[in-house]
Design a protein around this motif. Structure first.
Motif, PDB file in Angstrom:
ATOM      1  N   VAL A 118      37.269  62.969  55.617  1.00 22.92           N
ATOM      2  CA  VAL A 118      38.506  63.741  55.678  1.00 22.92           C
ATOM      3  C   VAL A 118      39.178  63.684  54.310  1.00 22.92           C
ATOM      4  N   LEU A 119      39.587  64.833  53.789  1.00 19.14           N
ATOM      5  CA  LEU A 119      40.270  64.920  52.501  1.00 19.14           C
ATOM      6  C   LEU A 119      41.724  65.309  52.736  1.00 19.14           C
ATOM      7  N   GLY A 120      42.648  64.571  52.082  1.00 18.02           N
ATOM      8  CA  GLY A 120      44.057  64.733  52.377  1.00 18.02           C
ATOM      9  C   GLY A 120      44.803  65.799  51.603  1.00 18.02           C
ATOM     10  N   LYS A 121      44.349  66.140  50.396  1.00 18.94           N
ATOM     11  CA  LYS A 121      45.033  67.132  49.576  1.00 18.94           C
ATOM     12  C   LYS A 121      44.069  68.249  49.176  1.00 18.94           C
ATOM     13  N   PRO A 122      44.590  69.438  48.886  1.00 19.85           N
ATOM     14  CA  PRO A 122      43.724  70.525  48.435  1.00 19.85           C
ATOM     15  C   PRO A 122      43.258  70.313  47.002  1.00 19.85           C
ATOM     16  N   LEU A 123      42.104  70.888  46.672  1.00 23.02           N
ATOM     17  CA  LEU A 123      41.512  70.792  45.348  1.00 23.02           C
ATOM     18  C   LEU A 123      42.003  71.935  44.450  1.00 23.02           C
ATOM     19  N   GLY A 124      41.699  71.817  43.155  1.00 26.48           N
ATOM     20  CA  GLY A 124      42.008  72.891  42.217  1.00 26.48           C
ATOM     21  C   GLY A 124      43.012  72.560  41.145  1.00 26.48           C
ATOM     22  N   VAL A 125      43.409  71.284  41.040  1.00 27.39           N
ATOM     23  CA  VAL A 125      44.443  70.906  40.068  1.00 27.39           C
ATOM     24  C   VAL A 125      44.007  71.195  38.636  1.00 27.39           C
TER      25      VAL A 125
ATOM     26  N   PHE B  34      36.918  62.333  38.313  1.00 28.83           N
ATOM     27  CA  PHE B  34      35.488  62.594  38.462  1.00 28.83           C
ATOM     28  C   PHE B  34      35.222  63.728  39.441  1.00 28.83           C
ATOM     29  N   GLY B  35      36.280  64.310  40.011  1.00 32.14           N
ATOM     30  CA  GLY B  35      36.118  65.369  40.984  1.00 32.14           C
ATOM     31  C   GLY B  35      35.678  64.822  42.333  1.00 32.14           C
ATOM     32  N   LEU B  36      35.718  65.664  43.347  1.00 34.34           N
ATOM     33  CA  LEU B  36      35.316  65.229  44.684  1.00 34.34           C
ATOM     34  C   LEU B  36      33.882  64.718  44.686  1.00 34.34           C
ATOM     35  N   LEU B  37      32.978  65.412  43.999  1.00 35.32           N
ATOM     36  CA  LEU B  37      31.581  64.996  43.987  1.00 35.32           C
ATOM     37  C   LEU B  37      31.405  63.616  43.368  1.00 35.32           C
ATOM     38  N   GLY B  38      32.060  63.384  42.232  1.00 34.32           N
ATOM     39  CA  GLY B  38      31.910  62.111  41.548  1.00 34.32           C
ATOM     40  C   GLY B  38      32.427  60.943  42.358  1.00 34.32           C
ATOM     41  N   HIS B  39      33.587  61.121  42.979  1.00 35.18           N
ATOM     42  CA  HIS B  39      34.156  60.025  43.756  1.00 35.18           C
ATOM     43  C   HIS B  39      33.432  59.827  45.077  1.00 35.18           C
TER      44      HIS B  39
ATOM     45  N   PRO C  48      38.733  73.207  33.473  1.00 35.86           N
ATOM     46  CA  PRO C  48      38.639  72.234  32.382  1.00 35.86           C
ATOM     47  C   PRO C  48      37.194  71.913  32.021  1.00 35.86           C
ATOM     48  N   GLY C  49      37.002  71.441  30.795  1.00 38.16           N
ATOM     49  CA  GLY C  49      35.672  71.027  30.362  1.00 38.16           C
ATOM     50  C   GLY C  49      35.121  69.891  31.202  1.00 38.16           C
ATOM     51  N   ALA C  50      36.009  69.161  31.898  1.00 33.41           N
ATOM     52  CA  ALA C  50      35.563  68.045  32.731  1.00 33.41           C
ATOM     53  C   ALA C  50      34.657  68.505  33.867  1.00 33.41           C
ATOM     54  N   ILE C  51      34.748  69.779  34.270  1.00 31.74           N
ATOM     55  CA  ILE C  51      33.871  70.270  35.344  1.00 31.74           C
ATOM     56  C   ILE C  51      32.409  70.144  34.931  1.00 31.74           C
TER      57      ILE C  51
ATOM     58  N   VAL D   9      34.914  73.957  41.880  1.00 35.27           N
ATOM     59  CA  VAL D   9      35.996  73.297  42.610  1.00 35.27           C
ATOM     60  C   VAL D   9      35.577  71.878  43.005  1.00 35.27           C
ATOM     61  N   LEU D  10      34.333  71.713  43.437  1.00 37.59           N
ATOM     62  CA  LEU D  10      33.839  70.401  43.849  1.00 37.59           C
ATOM     63  C   LEU D  10      33.826  69.399  42.697  1.00 37.59           C
ATOM     64  N   ALA D  11      33.622  69.880  41.477  1.00 39.73           N
ATOM     65  CA  ALA D  11      33.553  69.000  40.308  1.00 39.73           C
ATOM     66  C   ALA D  11      34.840  69.006  39.493  1.00 39.73           C
ATOM     67  N   ASP D  12      35.825  69.781  39.918  1.00 36.08           N
ATOM     68  CA  ASP D  12      37.075  69.903  39.172  1.00 36.08           C
ATOM     69  C   ASP D  12      37.779  68.559  39.086  1.00 36.08           C
ATOM     70  N   ALA D  13      38.224  68.200  37.892  1.00 36.55           N
ATOM     71  CA  ALA D  13      38.950  66.949  37.688  1.00 36.55           C
ATOM     72  C   ALA D  13      40.330  67.054  38.323  1.00 36.55           C
ATOM     73  N   GLN D  14      40.543  66.270  39.363  1.00 32.95           N
ATOM     74  CA  GLN D  14      41.841  66.264  40.037  1.00 32.95           C
ATOM     75  C   GLN D  14      42.757  65.232  39.398  1.00 32.95           C
ATOM     76  N   THR D  15      43.993  65.599  39.238  1.00 31.63           N
ATOM     77  CA  THR D  15      45.022  64.662  38.797  1.00 31.63           C
ATOM     78  C   THR D  15      45.941  64.418  39.976  1.00 31.63           C
ATOM     79  N   SER D  16      46.144  63.140  40.330  1.00 29.39           N
ATOM     80  CA  SER D  16      46.956  62.797  41.495  1.00 29.39           C
ATOM     81  C   SER D  16      46.429  63.507  42.730  1.00 29.39           C
ATOM     82  N   GLY D  17      45.121  63.381  42.957  1.00 29.10           N
ATOM     83  CA  GLY D  17      44.472  64.068  44.064  1.00 29.10           C
ATOM     84  C   GLY D  17      44.659  63.362  45.391  1.00 29.10           C
ATOM     85  N   GLY D  18      43.961  63.871  46.390  1.00 28.43           N
ATOM     86  CA  GLY D  18      44.146  63.378  47.745  1.00 28.43           C
ATOM     87  C   GLY D  18      43.304  62.167  48.084  1.00 28.43           C
TER      88      GLY D  18
END
Length: 349
Positions: free
Chosen positions: A175-182, A231-236, A271-274, A298-307
């Protein structure tokens, strides 16, 4: 002619959790660390990719300690301070703890950035800490070429409710608590194509404290917790898989994504982090036919203060979702599950 106001993001080469060193590079760096000495009271250290260190104080209390800081992801000083502080405190919540105190980490180009702007950054961070019910009790500052702000965050939890990312079990639901795309929205802002509504979406999610962490951690069938950041959703999620020795399947169509981020992702803005995150995942992530390129971003997008990412038994999913929604996380969603197999992530359409 009036001089254009200074933009915080122009003073740094990266922003938010997109500043993090790529996972593969970090792993190589840490491989040269000497083996950790055994400490009976060190419940969580560097042996796993957990969000914070944990030290047992006694049978009833464990101290959670973490630090997080980065360069500006937005141009508004107050918002930058709020985002950085929210992100730093998230690591305490992700371990199942309650913050008790923070120390400020401040690096500023004092010859370039007005002191009033620096003050607003600190005010933003202090406002978030006040919302969390804790003081900013001190800190350290330096004159640096790029603006840097963050916190050392300390928290408390019962030793028995500490949640590690390695404790996910076969059959657990994710279960993921916040939306992605930051990160995608941050890139759009830097390009000058993000409107007020998109900015509001980004600020709303990045300044929402993950206060539900302790309530989730106390649920007996919640097995693992982590937060999704640079690290994005995939990395974590891969960190969860590797810690538990399990595989995971994610449904791309089930991902919560901020509406404003979708068209930018479809245009290739991000971002280049993707690219760095996808490269670091390598063959440990497999995409099924039909998963679109923008969804991979979106799956690899670097989230800041993510869920918060929760691994729980199927029987407790409804309780987990209700806990999120009662805490104001209306976008919380089931995104996949853990299964037996190699520590890899399979992304389905």
């Amino acid at each position: 002619m009036t001089e254009a106001p200074l933009r915080l993001t122009e003073l740094s080469h990266g922003g938010g959790c997109g500043c993090k060193i790529a996972p593969a590079v970090l792993t190589e760096m840490l491989s040269h660390m000497p083996a950790a000495q055994p400490f009976a009271n060190l419940l969580v250290g560097t042996e796993t990719a957990d969000d914070a260190a944990v030290w047992r104080l006694n049978d009833e209390q464990a101290l959670i300690a973490t630090t997080d800081f980065f360069m500006p992801i937005v141009d508004d000083p107050y918002d930058f301070g709020r985002i950085a502080a929210t992100n730093a405190l998230s690591d305490v919540y992700a371990m199942g703890g309650t913050p008790i105190m923070a120390l400020a980490i401040v690096g500023m180009p004092v010859n370039k950035l007005p002191l009033a702007a620096i003050g607003r950054i600190l005010e933003g961070g202090a406002a978030v800490c006040a919302n969390a019910g804790i003081p900013v009790a001190g800190g350290h500052s330096i004159d640096s070429p790029e603006p840097i702000y963050g916190l050392v965050a300390l928290g408390i939890a019962h030793p028995d409710v500490i949640k590690r990312n390695r404790d996910a079990r076969e059959g657990d639901v994710l279960v993921l608590g916040k939306p992605l795309g930051v990160g995608i929205l941050g890139s759009a802002m830097k390009k000058g194509v993000l409107d007020a509504d998109g900015y509001a979406q980004m600020i709303a999610t990045t300044t929402r404290l993950n206060k539900v962490g302790p309530a989730l951690a106390k649920l007996p069938d919640v097995h693992a917790l982590t937060d999704v950041t640079g690290f994005g959703l995939l990395g974590h999620l891969l960190e969860v898989c590797r810690g538990a020795g399990l595989g995971a399947t994610v449904e791309a169509s089930a991902l919560p994504v901020m509406p404003a981020a979708i068209p930018f992702a479809q245009q290739g803005i991000g971002p280049g982090a993707i690219a760095r995150n996808l490269a670091s995942c390598g063959d440990d992530v497999q995409f099924a036919d039909g998963v679109e390129e923008w969804q991979r971003s979106v799956l690899a997008d670097a989230q800041t203060s993510g869920g918060l990412l929760v691994a729980c038994s199927p029987d407790t999913v409804d309780t987990v979702l209700a806990t999120f929604r009662n805490g104001g996380f209306s976008d919380a969603a089931v995104i996949g599950r853990m299964h037996a197999g190699a520590a890899k992530v399979q992304v389905e359409k």
